[in-house]
Write an enzyme that holds these catalytic residues in place. Structure first.
Site, PDB file in Angstrom:
ATOM      1  N   GLY A 266      28.229  18.277  47.641  1.00 53.20           N
ATOM      2  CA  GLY A 266      28.005  19.646  47.175  1.00 53.20           C
ATOM      3  C   GLY A 266      29.266  20.483  47.249  1.00 53.20           C
ATOM      4  CG  PHE A 267      32.268  19.055  48.010  1.00 49.56           C
ATOM      5  CD1 PHE A 267      32.642  18.477  49.220  1.00 49.56           C
ATOM      6  CD2 PHE A 267      31.851  18.223  46.979  1.00 49.56           C
ATOM      7  CE1 PHE A 267      32.615  17.096  49.378  1.00 49.56           C
ATOM      8  CE2 PHE A 267      31.815  16.849  47.139  1.00 49.56           C
ATOM      9  CZ  PHE A 267      32.209  16.283  48.330  1.00 49.56           C
ATOM     10  NE  ARG A 655      30.609  15.603  73.975  1.00 49.40           N
ATOM     11  CZ  ARG A 655      29.523  15.012  74.489  1.00 49.40           C
ATOM     12  NH1 ARG A 655      28.432  15.698  74.704  1.00 49.40           N
ATOM     13  NH2 ARG A 655      29.580  13.735  74.817  1.00 49.40           N
ATOM     14  N   PRO A 659      31.720  10.339  66.031  1.00 46.46           N
ATOM     15  CG  PRO A 659      32.948   9.335  67.739  1.00 46.46           C
ATOM     16  CD  PRO A 659      31.545   9.732  67.356  1.00 46.46           C
ATOM     17  CD  GLN A 665      31.528  16.104  56.212  1.00 47.21           C
ATOM     18  OE1 GLN A 665      31.682  17.272  55.923  1.00 47.21           O
ATOM     19  NE2 GLN A 665      31.092  15.230  55.340  1.00 47.21           N
ATOM     20  CB  VAL A 729      33.835  18.663  61.338  1.00 48.92           C
ATOM     21  CG1 VAL A 729      34.032  18.799  62.834  1.00 48.92           C
ATOM     22  CG2 VAL A 729      32.542  17.937  61.012  1.00 48.92           C
ATOM     23  N   GLY A 730      32.979  20.405  58.416  1.00 45.84           N
ATOM     24  CA  GLY A 730      32.878  20.102  56.987  1.00 45.84           C
ATOM     25  C   GLY A 730      34.021  20.634  56.159  1.00 45.84           C
ATOM     26  CD  GLU A 731      33.086  25.071  54.302  1.00 46.55           C
ATOM     27  OE1 GLU A 731      33.332  25.876  53.420  1.00 46.55           O
ATOM     28  OE2 GLU A 731      32.191  25.233  55.137  1.00 46.55           O
TER      29      GLU A 731
HETATM   30 MO1  MOS Z   1      30.719  25.082  51.691  1.00 49.92          MO
HETATM   31  S1  MOS Z   1      32.122  25.850  50.406  1.00 49.92           S
HETATM   32  O1  MOS Z   1      30.100  26.552  52.366  1.00 49.92           O
HETATM   33  O2  MOS Z   1      29.502  24.247  50.902  1.00 49.92           O
END
Ligand code: MOS
Length: 764
Positions: A266-267, A655, A659, A665, A729-731
């Protein structure tokens, strides 16, 4: 709204610290490399994505998009399409069901998640080049696409504002940026800059970028009658889409069900509601049968917005010893009157450096274009390109090591908020990263390293992304057979949410991990926040924690009724979950399994639903994920080609829950950063406002050969104030990445490129 927020922040600031999560250091499952629970389903083709549900009497839809940026539909001839084989209907603004225009995030309701507040196919107005003007439904996709090609539209054109460069002189500050002021001034940065020993003052330009998740946006909509809508949709925002669809179709929220079991990335491009989802539901309503609308790759470029074009100025004033006296970061981005979103490119500068005088300010221009939207670290990715390039320029000018200049300016409290950091160990990330990467082997002087015709250089940059936690609910059921089920509406778009929360629940329940399951991806389950803002892990963790606490309290009550139970008389505070049940904290031998408690109470299960506690930690502290990006490039002196030869990301993100999924990600973010720096760019025809490269043949994203082995290390220091001690950690992976590349290119070639993407012609 603002006043309430200020009062809450003041209360939070003086409130005593809540005790840290008891699982802060627990490690039976948390912190373990556990394979994705949905991995087998995905690789064996068993996972069903939104376009893959087979409903009876399903019609296939294709859309027709406008070819002008602004004006009116003068006439639309659908006779050819209607006469084509297999066609059951053509929907235009003349016959579409009446629908209310959606409200934007936080406009009217905090629950709305529409990317644009334009009415959808309700009138003849055209607001961007690519706006859907007709939907054709037919028995097969091929028939629908063929018929769509036969729709004839005549337009009355108005003059469209599509040139950022022409408009930027008239840019104005937005009313706010994600709830923060557009401008912020501490001290007198202009005067400090004028008086500084050393000054770096440059403008950095970045192009628009478009979303290209592997799964293009797709919807299947079906109505039970005119009052019950079910939508299978590739959304990141299950509960938010339910609200928005209810608003648009004038339904109570419980009459709408949004299902998104699996999403192919999605991003941010699937976080806001776009017209395709609504048009699919409208066509199904009109046809009185289920409709599937899957966008083509090109249509994702037309119908779904992306990242803004931007022009940013960073001005740094410093002493000879490297201490920043002035930091100014300003930026102009583009939005539309119907989206009003300013990508937060100045957010990193608000939190990263201890400059004595600080000024940040953003402005926007309104273009006649598709709404801009969130795209992985929407402002921080481009913001860190500018800021972290400028810091590198200053380091070079002062002949101070780029890591050292960051250490010198590392703040002890948040520079713009004055608050303490909840957990910040950026220096450690740099130190560990420098050792692992072999930073000491770098030559500070550009053009000092070469391998035949390849110039070699290394660069670093800081990564930064804030910690967000949003409210949400969860339900847990603990059964007498020793299993547990956790339920949340949230979805899984590939990042590992389901796996992480099963690890979490098993640990908190004291159950073996194979006895715990998670049901998710359905708005009929307890409300969750979107999978966005890197918020999902801690947000869901807080709601699951609350639900489990409630279930444990019920179990204790049941045990208390049984005078013979080893738990009789124990309070919630006196017990811990262990070995499939609850035991006394002071004596693990005195306890009872869930099975024993439930059986003696004559119950099959205990069930509890609860809301997460309010995110007070984020009002009290400055909370963020941090990182140090280390990159090595090889630039071919003859061809100008840049290859990334080595990469190390060293992160400080609280934390690490798993891993395997966390590293994935972070790597994914860095790969997107490589695309941003070297390949990706939306080409926008400023005469027509039309995107010229709407395909993966022309909009280049990194492929395997463009990506080196990416090493990831992390501090793994728990944040005592967040659920599980975790951060998002996604962005963060994409932040700092483009600057690290530009800085490495400078070190290799001596050429400073202040725009993206960095092209061959910049380096010849
Ligand atoms: Mo992210 S740009 O908040 O899916």
């Amino acid at each position: 709204m603002k006043i309430v927020q200020t009062v809450m922040e003041t209360v939070a600031r003086f409130a005593p610290d809540r005790e840290a999560d008891p699982l802060l250091h627990a490690g039976s499952y948390i912190g373990q490399r556990i394979s994705r629970v949905d991995g087998n389903l995905k690789v064996s083709g068993g996972a069903r994505f939104s376009a893959e549900f087979d409903l009876e009497r399903l019609a296939h839809a294709a859309i027709v998009c406008s070819t002008i940026a602004k004006g009116k539909v003068a006439s639309i001839d659908v006779s050819g399409a209607l006469a084509a084989p297999g066609v059951s209907a053509v929907m235009t603004h003349l016959n579409a069901p009446r629908m209310k225009a959606p409200s934007l995030v936080d406009e009217g309701s905090p629950k709305s998640f529409a990317a644009s507040n334009l009415p959808i196919m309700q009138d003849d107005r055209i607001s961007w080049n690519g706006q859907p003007v007709a939907v054709v439904a037919a028995a097969t996709l091929e028939q629908a696409e063929h018929a769509a090609s036969l729709v004839r539209v005549l337009y009355e054109q108005d003059t469209a504002q599509v040139s950022f460069d022409e408009l930027k002189a008239e840019a104005i500050p937005p009313s706010d940026i994600m709830g923060e002021p557009a401008e912020l001034s501490i001290g007198d940065a202009d005067t400090a800059l004028a008086n500084a020993d050393v000054v770096v003052d440059h403008v950095y330009r970045t192009p628009p970028y478009n979303h290209n998740a592997i799964e293009p946006h797709a919807t299947i909509a079906s109505w039970d009658d005119d009052h019950h809508l079910t939508v299978f949709d590739s959304t990141q925002t299950v509960s938010g889409y339910r609200y928005a669809l209810a608003e648009i179709f004038g339904l109570a929220e419980d009459r709408v069900r949004v299902v998104a079991l699996f999403v192919g990335g999605g991003f941010g491009g699937k976080a806001g509601l776009w017209q395709n989802t609504v048009l699919c539901a409208a066509a199904a309503k009109m046809l009185k049968r289920p409709v599937k609308l899957a966008l083509s790759r090109e249509q994702v470029f037309r119908v779904v917005g992306g990242r803004t074009i931007a022009e940013q100025r960073v001005a740094l004033g410093s002493r000879r010893n490297g201490e920043l006296t002035a930091l100014l970061h300003t930026g102009i981005t583009a939005t539309t009157t119907h989206a009003r979103y300013a990508e937060q490119c100045t957010f990193p500068a608000r939190h990263l450096y201890a400059a004595e005088h600080l000024f940040v300010g953003q402005k926007v221009v309104n273009l006649d274009s598709v709404a801009n939207t969130w795209m992985r670290a929407p402002g921080e990715s481009i913001g860190t390109f500018a800021l972290e390039s400028a810091i590198d320029e200053l380091a070079h000018q002062l002949q101070i090591d780029p890591i050292e200049i960051r250490r010198i300016n590392e703040p002890t409290t948040d520079p713009s908020q004055g608050s303490k950091f909840s957990s910040r160990h950026l220096n450690e990330a740099y130190e560990r990263g420098a050792v692992r990467f072999g930073w000491s082997g770098r030559h500070a002087e550009p053009r000092a390293q070469r391998d035949r015709h390849w110039l070699i250089g290394q660069g670093v940059a800081t990564a930064y992304y804030p910690v967000y936690r949003f409210p949400g609910k969860a339900r847990v059921r603990i059964s007498a057979d020793g299993t547990a089920l956790v339920q949340v509406a949230a979805n899984e778009m590939g990042m590992g949410t389901a796996t992480a929360q099963i690890q979490h629940a098993a640990e908190r329940l004291g159950l073996p991990i194979d006895r715990v399951s998670l049901q998710y991806g359905d708005s009929d389950l307890p409300d969750s926040p979107m999978a966005g803002g890197s918020c999902q892990t801690v947000s869901i963790a807080a709601s699951v924690q609350a639900a489990i606490e409630k279930a444990h309290r019920r179990l204790l009550e049941l045990a208390g009724k049984d005078g013979g139970s080893p738990l009789a008389g124990a309070t919630y505070e006196q017990v811990v979950a262990h070995a499939g049940g609850l035991v006394r904290g002071d004596n693990p031998n005195r306890g009872a399994t869930y099975t024993a408690i439930l059986k003696s109470a004559g119950q099959d299960c205990v069930e509890a639903e609860a809301s997460a506690r309010s995110p007070r930690e984020l009002m009290k502290y400055s909370a963020g994920s941090y990182g140090a990006q280390f990159c090595e490039v090889r630039v071919n002196e003859e061809s100008g080609e840049t290859r990334i030869s080595r990469w190390l990301g060293s992160f400080d993100c609280g934390r690490v829950i798993n891993p395997t999924t966390v590293i994935s990600q972070l790597r994914g973010g860095i790969i997107m950063g490589i695309g941003m720096a070297l390949m990706e760019e939306t080409l926008f025809d400023e005469r027509k406002g039309r995107i010229m490269n709407p395909s993966l043949a022309e909009y280049h994203v990194p492929v395997h050969l463009d990506v080196p082995q990416i090493d990831i290390i992390y501090n793994d220091i728990p944040d005592e104030h967040t659920p599980l001690g975790a951060h998002g950690v996604g962005e963060i992976g994409i932040t700092g990445a483009a600057a690290a590349i530009a800085n490495a290119v400078f070190n290799a070639t001596g050429k400073r490129v202040r725009h993206l993407p960095i092209r061959i012609e910049d380096l010849l």
